[in-house]
Design an enzyme around this catalytic site. Structure first.
Site, short mmCIF file in Angstrom:
data_model
loop_
_atom_site.label_atom_id
_atom_site.label_comp_id
_atom_site.label_asym_id
_atom_site.label_seq_id
_atom_site.Cartn_x
_atom_site.Cartn_y
_atom_site.Cartn_z
N HIS A 1 0.82 -1.21 0.00
CA HIS A 1 0.00 0.00 0.00
C HIS A 1 0.86 1.27 0.00
O HIS A 1 0.34 2.38 0.09
CB HIS A 1 -0.91 -0.03 1.24
CG HIS A 1 -2.01 0.97 1.22
ND1 HIS A 1 -2.11 2.00 2.14
CD2 HIS A 1 -3.07 1.14 0.39
CE1 HIS A 1 -3.18 2.73 1.89
NE2 HIS A 1 -3.77 2.23 0.83
N LYS B 1 3.34 4.40 -1.19
CA LYS B 1 3.44 5.33 -2.31
C LYS B 1 4.82 5.97 -2.24
O LYS B 1 5.08 6.79 -1.35
CB LYS B 1 2.37 6.42 -2.25
CG LYS B 1 0.94 5.93 -2.54
CD LYS B 1 0.24 5.41 -1.35
CE LYS B 1 -1.19 5.00 -1.69
NZ LYS B 1 -1.82 4.22 -0.62
N ASP C 1 16.40 10.27 -9.60
CA ASP C 1 17.87 10.48 -9.60
C ASP C 1 18.50 10.25 -8.24
O ASP C 1 19.59 10.77 -7.96
CB ASP C 1 18.21 11.89 -10.11
CG ASP C 1 17.95 12.05 -11.60
OD1 ASP C 1 17.83 11.02 -12.30
OD2 ASP C 1 17.87 13.20 -12.07
N HIS D 1 -9.24 11.81 2.09
CA HIS D 1 -8.45 10.59 2.06
C HIS D 1 -7.05 10.79 2.66
O HIS D 1 -6.22 9.87 2.65
CB HIS D 1 -8.34 10.11 0.60
CG HIS D 1 -7.82 8.73 0.42
ND1 HIS D 1 -6.56 8.48 -0.09
CD2 HIS D 1 -8.36 7.53 0.69
CE1 HIS D 1 -6.36 7.17 -0.16
NE2 HIS D 1 -7.43 6.56 0.31
N LYS E 1 -3.84 11.15 5.22
CA LYS E 1 -3.41 10.36 6.37
C LYS E 1 -2.31 11.16 7.08
O LYS E 1 -1.12 10.96 6.85
CB LYS E 1 -2.89 9.01 5.92
CG LYS E 1 -3.88 8.21 5.05
CD LYS E 1 -3.13 7.56 3.93
CE LYS E 1 -3.94 6.96 2.82
NZ LYS E 1 -5.33 6.83 2.86
N ASP F 1 1.18 18.58 19.21
CA ASP F 1 1.72 19.69 20.02
C ASP F 1 2.35 20.80 19.19
O ASP F 1 3.13 21.60 19.72
CB ASP F 1 2.77 19.15 21.01
CG ASP F 1 2.17 18.29 22.10
OD1 ASP F 1 0.93 18.30 22.25
OD2 ASP F 1 2.93 17.61 22.81
#
Length: 407
Positions: free
Chosen positions: A149, A151, A156, A324, A326, A331
């Site tokens: 899952h 990404k 380079d 969507h 995450k 603090d």
């Protein structure tokens, strides 16, 4: 003897004061370092607050690539954005740039516009080395867990991308089912990119036994002044790392925690940490979505939100569609952006990756965006929850809660 006792008492008091004054970020860095997370300084990070920002910046960087482009995604949706990406990659191959891409078999097959064999054949014909992780084959149940899952993009060996977005045009245009599809990503330069590259290289070797240890793939050097730790959940290697990240960050929080996470059905340890956080007076704000792309999920989310509302948390429902993203900010001192959902699949089974950014400036930007988003939200109170949830929906939430270990 009395002097020894007094000195010992003074030493204990100093230790106590020190522990009390230790900040949430220093505590979290220490604890995550003990778990094997590699923190690097001298990084530069750019927050990409929308799909349009992400793809414009990413495509610009890929067009400037000189040596290699490495991509690892849950899926490449067969649409206009993926087509543009592959066209750019074809041009880079003509220039001699190495291109390697990986996608998840389940992620592809569960996509309503998957890459087909004809697409892959065409890409291979154009010398684009694209590989599928764990293709879905009979008996299908063998391929449910774990899935990739993550990404990740590395260009380079010196520019890295990670966050919550796959390659799909709905991050820009939305979908008919849920409306606007909001998400966030980040662009990194500096030594943290070497950690992203090492994660990709290990996965690529698993797929094709090709070694990517040459120095030219690891060009991340001093680019800024940000501390970043790359938190990588890998089955059978770092199974508990994401759960520990969230639990320890929540337990270390002293003033405020802000969270956006789409499939909010946390495992018991994370849910207990959220409750502890709210109960000890930390200002806990969470954004949930008005619409979801997976059945039963919204009922389970509402079930969990009710528990947190009762403990003093502020729950915000995003009106415009599906948020969507995450992300978590603690603090005002540190934040995390990544691929990890707060559900059992992400926390217990899948390959996941988060950038843990120890930097007040970056955290302040996400805090400001969060506050801006709350203006597009409704505050969910206990009274509103009782009025809006039917008996059937409450039952579905309770039933969904029982399935939390599998959702």
């Amino acid at each position: 003897m009395r002097k020894v006792f007094l000195l010992f008492t003074l030493y204990l008091s100093i230790l106590t004061v020190s522990a009390q004054t230790e900040t949430s970020d220093s505590l979290t860095v220490g604890q995550m370092s003990d778990l094997g997370i590699h923190f690097t300084n001298d990084n530069k990070i750019e927050l990409l607050m929308s799909g349009r920002e992400k793809f414009e910046r990413l495509f610009e960087d890929i067009r400037q690539a000189k040596q290699s482009v490495h991509l690892e995604y849950f899926n490449f949706r067969n649409d206009s954005i993926a087509s543009l990406l592959f066209d750019i990659l074809r041009e880079k191959r003509k220039e001699g740039v190495e291109v390697r891409a990986a996608f998840d078999g389940f992620g592809n097959d569960s996509n309503n516009q998957p890459l087909k064999k004809s697409h892959l054949k065409s890409l291979h014909a154009d010398s684009i080395n694209i590989r599928e992780f764990d293709p879905i084959r009979f008996p299908w149940v063998n391929h449910i867990w774990p899935r990739d899952h993550r990404k990740i993009v590395i260009i380079d060996g010196r520019i890295g991308y990670t966050g919550g977005m796959n390659v799909a045009d709905y991050y820009i245009v939305g979908t008919e089912q849920v409306g606007e599809w909001r998400d966030m990503h980040c662009r990194i330069e500096g030594p943290a990119v070497n950690d992203l590259q090492a994660i990709f290289a290990r996965f690529w070797k698993k797929l094709g036994k090709e070694d990517l240890s040459a120095p030219r793939y690891y060009q991340g050097t001093c680019a800024g002044n940000k501390m970043i730790g790359i938190v990588n959940r890998e089955p059978n290697v770092s199974n508990e790392i994401m759960r520990r990240l969230y639990v320890q960050a929540l337990d270390n929080a002293k003033d405020s925690v802000k969270i956006v996470n789409p499939y909010f059905v946390p495992t018991p340890s994370v849910m207990k940490a959220l409750k502890r956080c709210a109960e000890r007076g930390v200002k806990l704000d969470i954004i949930m979505s008005a619409k979801y792309d997976v059945p039963l999920t919204p009922d389970a989310v509402y079930y969990n939100m009710r528990k947190l509302i009762k403990r003093g948390a502020n729950i915000w429902r995003y009106r415009l569609g599906f948020h969507h993203s995450k992300i978590m900010m603690v603090d005002g001192k540190f934040c995390t952006v990544g691929s990890t959902n707060l559900d059992a699949r992400s926390l217990r089974f899948d390959y996941e990756i988060n950038a843990l950014v120890i930097d007040p400036e970056t955290t302040a930007k996400l805090d400001a965006k969060f506050i801006e988003d709350t203006k597009l939200c409704d505050l969910v109170t206990m009274e509103e929850w009782k009025k809006s949830r039917t008996t059937w929906q409450r039952f579905c939430g309770w039933f969904g809660h029982l399935l939390t270990p599998f959702l």
